[in-house]
Write an enzyme that holds these catalytic residues in place. Sequence first.
Site, PDB file in Angstrom:
ATOM      1  N   LEU A 145      39.528 -19.652  -3.528  1.00  0.00           N
ATOM      2  CA  LEU A 145      38.939 -19.403  -2.215  1.00  0.00           C
ATOM      3  C   LEU A 145      39.878 -18.712  -1.234  1.00  0.00           C
ATOM      4  O   LEU A 145      39.572 -18.588  -0.053  1.00  0.00           O
ATOM      5  CB  LEU A 145      38.408 -20.717  -1.621  1.00  0.00           C
ATOM      6  N   CYS A 146      41.017 -18.229  -1.722  1.00  0.00           N
ATOM      7  CA  CYS A 146      41.951 -17.481  -0.871  1.00  0.00           C
ATOM      8  C   CYS A 146      41.475 -16.044  -0.707  1.00  0.00           C
ATOM      9  O   CYS A 146      40.976 -15.432  -1.648  1.00  0.00           O
ATOM     10  CB  CYS A 146      43.348 -17.458  -1.489  1.00  0.00           C
ATOM     11  N   HIS A 147      41.663 -15.527   0.494  1.00  0.00           N
ATOM     12  CA  HIS A 147      41.345 -14.127   0.762  1.00  0.00           C
ATOM     13  C   HIS A 147      42.484 -13.237   0.249  1.00  0.00           C
ATOM     14  O   HIS A 147      43.647 -13.608   0.377  1.00  0.00           O
ATOM     15  CB  HIS A 147      41.208 -13.898   2.270  1.00  0.00           C
ATOM     16  N   MET A 163      49.460 -19.955   1.687  1.00  0.00           N
ATOM     17  CA  MET A 163      49.269 -20.032   0.239  1.00  0.00           C
ATOM     18  C   MET A 163      50.134 -19.014  -0.491  1.00  0.00           C
ATOM     19  O   MET A 163      50.637 -19.281  -1.583  1.00  0.00           O
ATOM     20  CB  MET A 163      47.798 -19.856  -0.128  1.00  0.00           C
ATOM     21  N   GLU A 164      50.353 -17.859   0.121  1.00  0.00           N
ATOM     22  CA  GLU A 164      51.197 -16.841  -0.497  1.00  0.00           C
ATOM     23  C   GLU A 164      52.652 -17.305  -0.556  1.00  0.00           C
ATOM     24  O   GLU A 164      53.324 -17.113  -1.584  1.00  0.00           O
ATOM     25  CB  GLU A 164      51.066 -15.517   0.266  1.00  0.00           C
ATOM     26  N   ASP A 178      61.085 -21.255 -17.195  1.00  0.00           N
ATOM     27  CA  ASP A 178      60.843 -20.478 -18.410  1.00  0.00           C
ATOM     28  C   ASP A 178      62.125 -19.857 -18.952  1.00  0.00           C
ATOM     29  O   ASP A 178      62.376 -19.891 -20.153  1.00  0.00           O
ATOM     30  CB  ASP A 178      59.813 -19.385 -18.134  1.00  0.00           C
TER      31      ASP A 178
END
Length: 161
Positions: free
Chosen positions: A77-79, A115-116, A130
């Site tokens: 739901l992030c733009h 969020m970014e 990793d």
Amino acid sequence: MSTPNLTHLDETGRARMVDVGAKADTERIAIARGEIVMKPETLALIRAGQLKKGDVLTVAQIAGIMGAKQTSALIPLCHPLPLTKVDVDLVLDESLPGVQITATAKTIGKTGVEMEALTAVSVAALTIYDMAKAAEKTMKIQNIRLVEKHGGQSGDIVNEK
């Protein structure tokens, strides 16, 4: 006890992408942090550049930037945002032992970049894991959090300095 307005739910409780079309464009900045904890021996290998996969910190920095740019593809739901800056800072920390990760994301737009910034920290930490997992499989990614956000209707938030 009041319930906060959950903007990603419609009046029937279904998930929705928020319509931000009527909001003004403003400068938005978010800073996030997290850590990856490891054995001192693993940290020493990273510091010395002795891991077989290469330069861990440079690859993790680039991965964090790329992750921030892909946030809307990862979080449903992030733009999608036109990022004007993403910075990922990685600091070797003997006291953890491990790596402290800080990400800053900026845009000029209608919605924030929290969020970014959080995604940049997460992807950088996953990349370190990793690249170093051949040396250690007990590393812990932890404490990923929003440190600051500036801009937008909710104003400035400073959770820590």
